[in-house]
Every structure is written in structure tokens, then in C-alpha cells.
Design an enzyme around this catalytic site. Sequence first.
Site, mmCIF file in Angstrom:
data_model
loop_
_atom_site.group_PDB
_atom_site.id
_atom_site.type_symbol
_atom_site.label_atom_id
_atom_site.label_comp_id
_atom_site.label_asym_id
_atom_site.label_seq_id
_atom_site.Cartn_x
_atom_site.Cartn_y
_atom_site.Cartn_z
ATOM 1 N N SER A 32 7.275 5.692 -0.368
ATOM 2 C CA SER A 32 8.366 5.145 -1.184
ATOM 3 C C SER A 32 8.526 5.914 -2.479
ATOM 4 O O SER A 32 7.580 6.031 -3.262
ATOM 5 C CB SER A 32 8.083 3.684 -1.553
ATOM 6 N N ARG A 85 6.094 7.641 8.233
ATOM 7 C CA ARG A 85 4.826 6.912 8.208
ATOM 8 C C ARG A 85 4.943 5.689 9.121
ATOM 9 O O ARG A 85 5.952 5.005 9.122
ATOM 10 C CB ARG A 85 4.579 6.495 6.767
ATOM 11 N N HIS A 87 3.534 2.243 9.413
ATOM 12 C CA HIS A 87 2.740 1.303 8.624
ATOM 13 C C HIS A 87 1.953 0.352 9.512
ATOM 14 O O HIS A 87 2.397 -0.028 10.587
ATOM 15 C CB HIS A 87 3.647 0.499 7.688
ATOM 16 N N GLU A 186 0.896 -9.502 -2.237
ATOM 17 C CA GLU A 186 -0.273 -10.339 -2.512
ATOM 18 C C GLU A 186 0.114 -11.592 -3.280
ATOM 19 O O GLU A 186 1.101 -11.615 -4.014
ATOM 20 C CB GLU A 186 -1.299 -9.574 -3.368
HETATM 21 I I1 8IG Z 1 5.968 -0.066 -3.413
HETATM 22 O O1 8IG Z 1 2.578 -4.612 -5.226
HETATM 23 C C1 8IG Z 1 4.601 -1.473 -3.241
HETATM 24 N N1 8IG Z 1 3.934 -1.619 -2.109
HETATM 25 N N2 8IG Z 1 0.557 -4.665 -1.127
HETATM 26 N N3 8IG Z 1 1.586 -4.635 -3.200
HETATM 27 C C2 8IG Z 1 1.458 -4.145 -1.948
HETATM 28 N N4 8IG Z 1 2.189 -3.150 -1.488
HETATM 29 C C3 8IG Z 1 3.090 -2.614 -2.313
HETATM 30 C C4 8IG Z 1 3.274 -3.074 -3.621
HETATM 31 C C5 8IG Z 1 2.480 -4.155 -4.089
HETATM 32 N N5 8IG Z 1 4.246 -2.343 -4.177
#
Ligand code: 8IG
Length: 266
Positions: A32, A85, A87, A186
Site C-alpha cells: 500500500s 501480493r 495476503h 486490531e
Molecule cells: I495500511 O493499523 C495498514 N494495514 N493490522 N493494522 C493492521 N494492518 C494495517 C494497518 C493497521 N494499517
Amino acid sequence: MTLATVAATEAAQIIADRTGVDHHDIALVLGSGWGAAAALIGEEVASVPAGDIPGFEAHAIPGHHPTIQSLRTTDGRAVLVLGARQHFYQVRDAVKVAHGVRMAAAAGCTQLVLTNGCGSTRPDVGPGSVVLLADHLNYTGATPLEGASFVDMTNVYSPRLRDLARSIDSSLPDGVYIQFSGPQYETPAEVRMAMGWGANLIGMSTALEAIAAREAGMEILGLSLVTNMAAGLGAGDLSHAEVLEVGGDAGPRISKLLAEIVKAMA
Ligand code: 8IG
């Protein structure tokens, strides 16, 4: 050879056929915010839709570019750019997550740059910051390794490449990244747990790929773009829109940085 290595070798052969380049030197995984870097790193030799390569599932998420490109740098190195990617939250299989990295290793790459967008727990390292990964916590409960492959994880992220990146920008901080499974962000309690464990960058990628890359003997540089404060530490809720906005704004600056680092990796 494991089944995963056989599949990666087959995919690498197709990359060679489709790009006309039978050996690549460096692989980049663009996460990203990092998608614009390829244009600055070298001339495009070929671009292959990831869906044409065995082992990549066709998918589309805003901000992710599912193509695999072959670039040639001005000093003659071949760079394989993985814009595709896979994921863990999509495929739920760490072996599939690691396929691109293993394919790059089978294509000849001995150096790997893993980039991502992530959340930060440090108020002094806010959105827009670039951080060098110094270490990670794999909190997915999974591994891409099969069998008794006791890979050393002492220096996953090459101290040499971190020094080299700091010779380009001495202000780059070190960070410890934790990979959560996702796709939900989270809870604030999970963020506090991660902080207690020594993490200060939180994301949903990178660690599983790094494990497979170390098994393959690759030298790894990990770069995170902080796109948001971790949940409970910033103002308001987390949103993918915020992530895309910060990534878009930082794009030109971090692309230039990455291009300069890749140039110095010769
Ligand atoms: I961009 O705050 C991105 N990816 N787990 N937590 C998690 N993945 C992310 C975050 C984040 N920001």
C-alpha cells in the site's frame, strides 16, 4: 525440493518465457502506497498480469496492482516487481502467501525489498513516515515452511541493507513489525498487547514472506509506510480510505526514496 519450490520454479519459468528475461537480480514487493515506485527504478521490459502465472489467484483490492513487471535498471540489473501480493487474509494459506517470494528466488533474485503500509504505535512516527524494519513478530499462527526447515531468524532484515538505506536518508527510524492475520484491524487491547511485546508497526503482510525469503537465502530490506496510528492511538476510527489517502500523498516521495535505495543496492 519441496512442492512449494517446484511450484515456484514452474512459475519462474513462465516469468522467463513471458518477459524474455531468464535471470532476475532483485525482487520488490510493492505494498500500500508504494505502487508508483516501479516507474522510477528502471525501464519496463515486460508486464505480465499476475493471473497468468500459476499460483497467483486473481484478486483486486483498491490500492493493490496485480501485475508482475520486469524492469531493467540503467546499470543493467533485472528487477522483478511483484505488484501482486497474496495476503494471508485472502488465501488463508501461508504457502500461497510466500509463492511470489519463492518464485522470485527461483528466478534468480538474491535480494528482496518488502514494502507495506501499516499502523504505528509511536506518536513520533506518524502517518507519512517511512520506517526500516529491524525485526518482526509473526502473529499469524502460520508459517510458509514445511517439514523440519529450521531457518535462522536472527537477522531477517539485513543490517547491511538498513545501513545502506540510511546512507540515502539518515533520518529513517528502525521499527519492529507485527503481522496480524486480518482482515479486521486490531482492537485497542490488541494494540496494547502488541506494544507490550515490543512491536511498533502493525500490519497484515511481510513477516510470512520474509520467513520464506530467509529460507531461500535472500538478503531482505523491509520498508514500511505508516498510513495510520494504530487503533485507539489516533483521532477517530481506522479506515481504508485514510490508508489510501496517506499512501497517495506519500507516493511520489517514497517512490523516489525506494528508487534511490535500489540504485545503491548494486
Ligand atoms: I495500511 O493499523 C495498514 N494495514 N493490522 N493494522 C493492521 N494492518 C494495517 C494497518 C493497521 N494499517
